[in-house]
Structures are given as structure tokens and as C-alpha cells.
Design a protein around this motif. Sequence first.
Motif, mmCIF file in Angstrom:
data_model
loop_
_atom_site.group_PDB
_atom_site.id
_atom_site.type_symbol
_atom_site.label_atom_id
_atom_site.label_comp_id
_atom_site.label_asym_id
_atom_site.label_seq_id
_atom_site.Cartn_x
_atom_site.Cartn_y
_atom_site.Cartn_z
ATOM 1 N N ARG A 222 -1.598 3.826 10.940
ATOM 2 C CA ARG A 222 -0.730 2.855 9.695
ATOM 3 C C ARG A 222 -0.690 1.495 10.535
ATOM 4 O O ARG A 222 -0.612 0.240 9.775
ATOM 5 C CB ARG A 222 0.727 3.307 9.438
ATOM 6 C CG ARG A 222 0.675 4.498 8.474
ATOM 7 C CD ARG A 222 2.077 4.723 8.212
ATOM 8 N NE ARG A 222 2.357 5.771 7.508
ATOM 9 C CZ ARG A 222 3.361 6.318 6.690
ATOM 10 N NH1 ARG A 222 4.518 5.621 7.289
ATOM 11 N NH2 ARG A 222 3.464 7.201 5.776
ATOM 12 N N GLN A 225 -4.533 0.577 11.544
ATOM 13 C CA GLN A 225 -5.593 0.727 10.476
ATOM 14 C C GLN A 225 -6.887 1.516 10.773
ATOM 15 O O GLN A 225 -7.795 0.912 10.468
ATOM 16 C CB GLN A 225 -5.848 -0.674 9.658
ATOM 17 C CG GLN A 225 -4.509 -1.113 9.182
ATOM 18 C CD GLN A 225 -4.699 -2.569 8.270
ATOM 19 O OE1 GLN A 225 -4.097 -3.496 8.618
ATOM 20 N NE2 GLN A 225 -5.509 -2.113 7.191
ATOM 21 N N ILE A 233 -5.719 4.224 4.124
ATOM 22 C CA ILE A 233 -5.000 3.633 5.107
ATOM 23 C C ILE A 233 -4.606 2.084 4.495
ATOM 24 O O ILE A 233 -5.358 1.320 4.491
ATOM 25 C CB ILE A 233 -5.865 3.221 6.408
ATOM 26 C CG1 ILE A 233 -6.182 4.608 7.074
ATOM 27 C CG2 ILE A 233 -4.905 2.529 7.400
ATOM 28 C CD1 ILE A 233 -5.156 5.706 7.443
ATOM 29 N N PRO A 235 -2.314 -1.476 4.379
ATOM 30 C CA PRO A 235 -1.667 -2.365 5.369
ATOM 31 C C PRO A 235 -0.166 -1.771 5.390
ATOM 32 O O PRO A 235 0.454 -1.647 4.360
ATOM 33 C CB PRO A 235 -1.675 -3.663 4.697
ATOM 34 C CG PRO A 235 -3.166 -3.771 3.806
ATOM 35 C CD PRO A 235 -3.039 -2.271 3.336
#
Length: 327
Positions: A222, A225, A233, A235
Motif C-alpha cells: 500500500r 505501491q 493497489i 494510492p
Amino acid sequence: MPTNSPSTLETQIRAALLGLAVGDALGVPVEFESRARRKIDPVVNMREYGTHHQPAGTWSDDASLTFCLAESLSRGYDLDDLGRRCVNWYEHGYWTPHGQVFDVGVATAEALRRFHRGTPPLLAGGTDEYSNGNGSLMRILPLAFHTRNQPVTERLQQAREVSSLTHAHPRSVLGCFIYLEMARQLLLGAKKHVAFEATRQIVSQTIATDPVLLAEQHRFHRILQQPHGDYEILPLPQYREDEISGSGYVLHTLEASLWCLLRYDSYAETVLAAVNLGEDTDTTGAVTGGLAGLYYGEQAIPPEWLQALARRADIEDLAARMAAAVS
């Protein structure tokens, strides 16, 4: 938004230490309480008593051990000195708000006992899968000021060493490294979203040649990324609150602190969002508050919170002494 006026190193250290301590103190009275409880009764100001039956403005082990590191760095980089100061806190109440320890993590206590019995600091911290609480992340922030002008390889090495006093697993080390790199970007004056993007790039490039840390990269998908199975995934700021945890797991605390910083636009909003995630409220508040204090500055911290803060003058004196040492 923070102002663009020049900021001295002492001002930045002071804002970071005060911001961390205030975030910690906001979370102390409601530690271990659920998010559902916070939805009913959100923290909006300093409280007294509660979980640990402490006066308003009381900070916990998070700030205490942060101040141990800052105190040690004010005399130079010395892991044995840091270990002795942390043991002095654990055994004798050094750098506590009111003279006694009322909260300590299991992994931290075990590591400090090992160090006290003669284990070298680099070998004192736990290395197993279950030794990945947030106990090194919560105290690591002062290192960002000490290493800010060093090459990235040295910044990573010192993050590894300082974490390893209590938490030596590579996941904890990587969490500390990410947090310190984010703090460094803010220290250099970057806007928070720019700082986050720069942090992701620097960390990803640096750990690409470190197989041990690279093996942990997927867990930080997370933040970094990185592709992770079939999951989309997003932002980090785009995750919902119910997808962010307030637990004491190092990854959860790091995600929560960055999520709060990137989602909210003032010191108060940021730290209150962190505390109101529930569970490990003091640590999430402290880790978030350190970054938010550094970013928004001391003037953004509500004056009534600073007025209630235990040992405020001592914290400000520590900031001045550390600034003199690392400048």
C-alpha cells in the motif's frame, strides 16, 4: 498548509518532539478502546485519567523512548549509550512524565532486559515473526535529524541499528526506514504528497539491492505501491478508514500515520484522526504527531494542548541541545 518561511533545525526538532508528545498524550487516556467506541465518543481534546489513570497531558513509553534517543544523539551516535538510557527509563523512570513507567510493550521490555544482562544492542531485539510490534517505529524519529545529510546507505544502516535494540526483524527495520525517509523529505521542505512520492522512490531503489529487506517489500504494497497478487493497489490516501488499522503491528501503525498525514490538512485534524482509529491510540497518535508536528510546525499545535503537556519545558530544552549536537 505550512508556511514557506525559513525554519531553523532547532525549530523543526522542537516541533517534531512536541508534536509527537502531544499525539501520544491525546491517545493515552483511550488506549485499547475500540474504534466503535471512538465513533460514539471521539477524542477532540486532551483528556485526563482513562485507561492508565494519568493526568491530562501525560505521554507514555512512545515519547519517553523517543526522548531517550534524542538525549543520546545530543551526545553523539552511540548504541550502548542509547541502550543504557532506555534501561534507565524502564528500571528507574528516566524521561517519564511523572517519574514512573506505566506502559511498556512486551517485546521492548524483553529486549531491554537482554541488553541489561549483557547482550550487545544489535542482538538485543527480537527477530521472529511476532516481534513486529511498533516499539521501534514509535521512538525512531530523532534519527531523521541526525542522518539527514548522510548517504542513503548510511541512513538505512543506522535505522537498522537503532531499531534492532528492541526490534530487529527486517519488517520493523523497513518500517522505520520508510518513516525516517518520509520525515527527512518533510525536513527538507517538501510538500507532503511530494515527500511521500520521493520516499517511495528512494526506499524502493535502496532496498532493491538488499535481499533481506526486498523480501519484505510486498507487505508494504500500500505504501510502496508494489503489485500484490490480484489486489488493486490504490494510492494510500484513497483507502477508506475501515481499511486502515489502529493496531500495534508495525505495518498498521506506519500505514495509519501516513494515511492520516496525507488525508488531513492541519495538525489537529491529523492527530485526532489517528487517535480516533482506536486500539493502540497513543502510539498511532505519537507516530502521526511527530510527522504532523514537523510538517505543520509548532504554531499549528493547539495552544491548550501544549499548555497541558507534561514537562514541556524539558522537551524544548532537549530539542535545543539535540539541535546543537546534530547541526
